[in-house]
Motif scaffolding. Sequence first.
Motif, PDB file in Angstrom:
ATOM      1  N   THR A 123      -8.604   4.893   5.597  1.00 32.19           N
ATOM      2  CA  THR A 123      -7.939   6.175   5.351  1.00 32.19           C
ATOM      3  C   THR A 123      -6.831   6.062   4.313  1.00 32.19           C
ATOM      4  N   GLY A 124      -6.294   4.874   4.144  1.00 30.83           N
ATOM      5  CA  GLY A 124      -5.149   4.726   3.259  1.00 30.83           C
ATOM      6  C   GLY A 124      -3.860   5.240   3.888  1.00 30.83           C
ATOM      7  N   CYS A 125      -3.950   5.733   5.129  1.00 32.31           N
ATOM      8  CA  CYS A 125      -2.769   6.250   5.820  1.00 32.31           C
ATOM      9  C   CYS A 125      -2.119   5.143   6.632  1.00 32.31           C
ATOM     10  N   VAL A 126      -0.870   4.847   6.327  1.00 33.31           N
ATOM     11  CA  VAL A 126      -0.140   3.814   7.032  1.00 33.31           C
ATOM     12  C   VAL A 126       1.139   4.421   7.589  1.00 33.31           C
ATOM     13  N   PRO A 127       1.451   4.210   8.852  1.00 37.43           N
ATOM     14  CA  PRO A 127       0.687   3.417   9.798  1.00 37.43           C
ATOM     15  C   PRO A 127      -0.411   4.233  10.475  1.00 37.43           C
ATOM     16  N   PHE A 128      -1.450   3.533  10.827  1.00 39.57           N
ATOM     17  CA  PHE A 128      -2.535   4.112  11.627  1.00 39.57           C
ATOM     18  C   PHE A 128      -1.970   4.592  12.957  1.00 39.57           C
TER      19      PHE A 128
END
Length: 470
Positions: free
Chosen positions: A245-250
């Motif tokens: 997703t490139g979203c941090v943090p999961f």
Amino acid sequence: MLHIYNTLTRQKEPFEPLDPPFVKMYVCGPTVYDSAHIGHAMSYIVFDMVRRYLEYRGYRVRHVQNFTDVEDKIIKRSQELGISWQELTARYIDEFLRQMDALNVKRAHVYPYASQEIPEIIRIIEGLIEKGYAYVVDGDVYFRVRADDDYGKLSGRRLDELQAGARVAVDARKEDPLDFALWKASKPGEPAWDSPWGPGRPGWHIECSAMSIHYLGPQIDIHGGGADLIFPHHENEIAQSESFTGCVPFVKYWMHNGLLQLGGEKMSKSLGNLVTIGEILERHDPNALRLFVLSSHYRRPITYTDESFAAAERGLERFYAALRPPRGLPGPQDEALRRKALETRQAFEEAMDDDFNTALALGRLFDLARAINAARDESVAGPGFTEAQATLRELLEVLGFRLQGDGQPQRAVEAEPFIELAVAVRSQLRAQKQWNLADWIRDRLQELGVELRDTPEGTKWVWRPASSDQ
RNA sequence: GGCGACGUAGCCAAGUGGUUAAGGCAGGGGUCUGCAAAACCCCGAUCGCCGGUUCGAAUCCGGCCGUCGCCUCCA
């Protein structure tokens, strides 16, 4: 303010959900190839308590918990039993849900099955391959740990250290021994789904990423599970999800409960040292297991012994006693009880706000219970008494105790009319001062697990089997 | 071998720098009770060991001993 210990940062952090008042919570569910044991129960009781307290604090929790119904052990077990894996998993899922109901664990809002998330799983694996995080070998797909520069951040490991200590047989086809399977090509006779890489089934770690992303989105607030899942399971989940997703943090807050031990070792299916949930429910009040679990902090390992379990069972009686009706009339001390209730609520919240310190919170509730009992003994009654009991009941329910009626566990209902009869006969004898016969009845009932208590309002009875049954 | 956690009264367990070290279970002594039970009241620990930091440590640092978890399927 609520603080939660985050495994990722190894410290307590103020709890600030991504989108308050909503809280997205994912809890790793069981692999359903066998009956659940009390180690599982511990984990689900803990996260049930977490959810209930968050709800008490005004959060709107969305709770997702998976069932792993595709997995090597399931395949093996169903083959041994000569039934389909669907039949096997359906059986244990059904049992699991019934046991959770009995333990008063609130049902999750969604229970996704791995087998029903295949399209989402394939979508994510394809994405990972496209981005260079995964590669295909002979119908298998592996995650490329070297491509993930912060791999190991949850468990505090570095790739080099892991390799040095690796005891796993190395699969020469993998680029790195630590690369893990996202997709496994199936052998003949095994459950299989079509995929761009041929027929196969998902690896274990990918299903949780897929379900979490599917039902809760690319980022969530809380992800929970047993401490044994930190590595490699949750580590791998982070790697997959964040790479995809490139979203941090999961996950903003990783929570892990300590493991339940038996006989000096972790209770586990592979060690065979287990007590099943069914065995406990057969003979004990489900609240006793909850009290046993919540009597120590959730991150600490706890050891199951008959003695410590019995202690919890007895402690429970104390709470039940405190919920019995008052005697007497309103008096001046009633106001003190009302204050005590307010203080208790405050102390309870303070304890719970500190990373769910249930052991301390329970201590405060025991204090309140004692105050209530003392007041009853002194014939104090009135609105303060009522309020104190209501507070105690409410806070116990926040911890997930089930307190319907007088708190009597429901069991052997069919025996009750006969017990009532014996008690009535004994009351007649007592009225005639035939103490010998009356005491004989009481002793005999005691041996059968029924304890009598003569009160000004008549004789009451409770189930109390002799200790150390099983 | 690497990473991590823990070691508080008979048992379980909270407390992580400074009032009398919560609470529960068990035990002892009382009150109540026809006798019991339940409930209530009273009674117990200087915190694994050694050394250090500090005016002051169970609480911080170092060492040692012991137990456990993860590094492989696992809540």
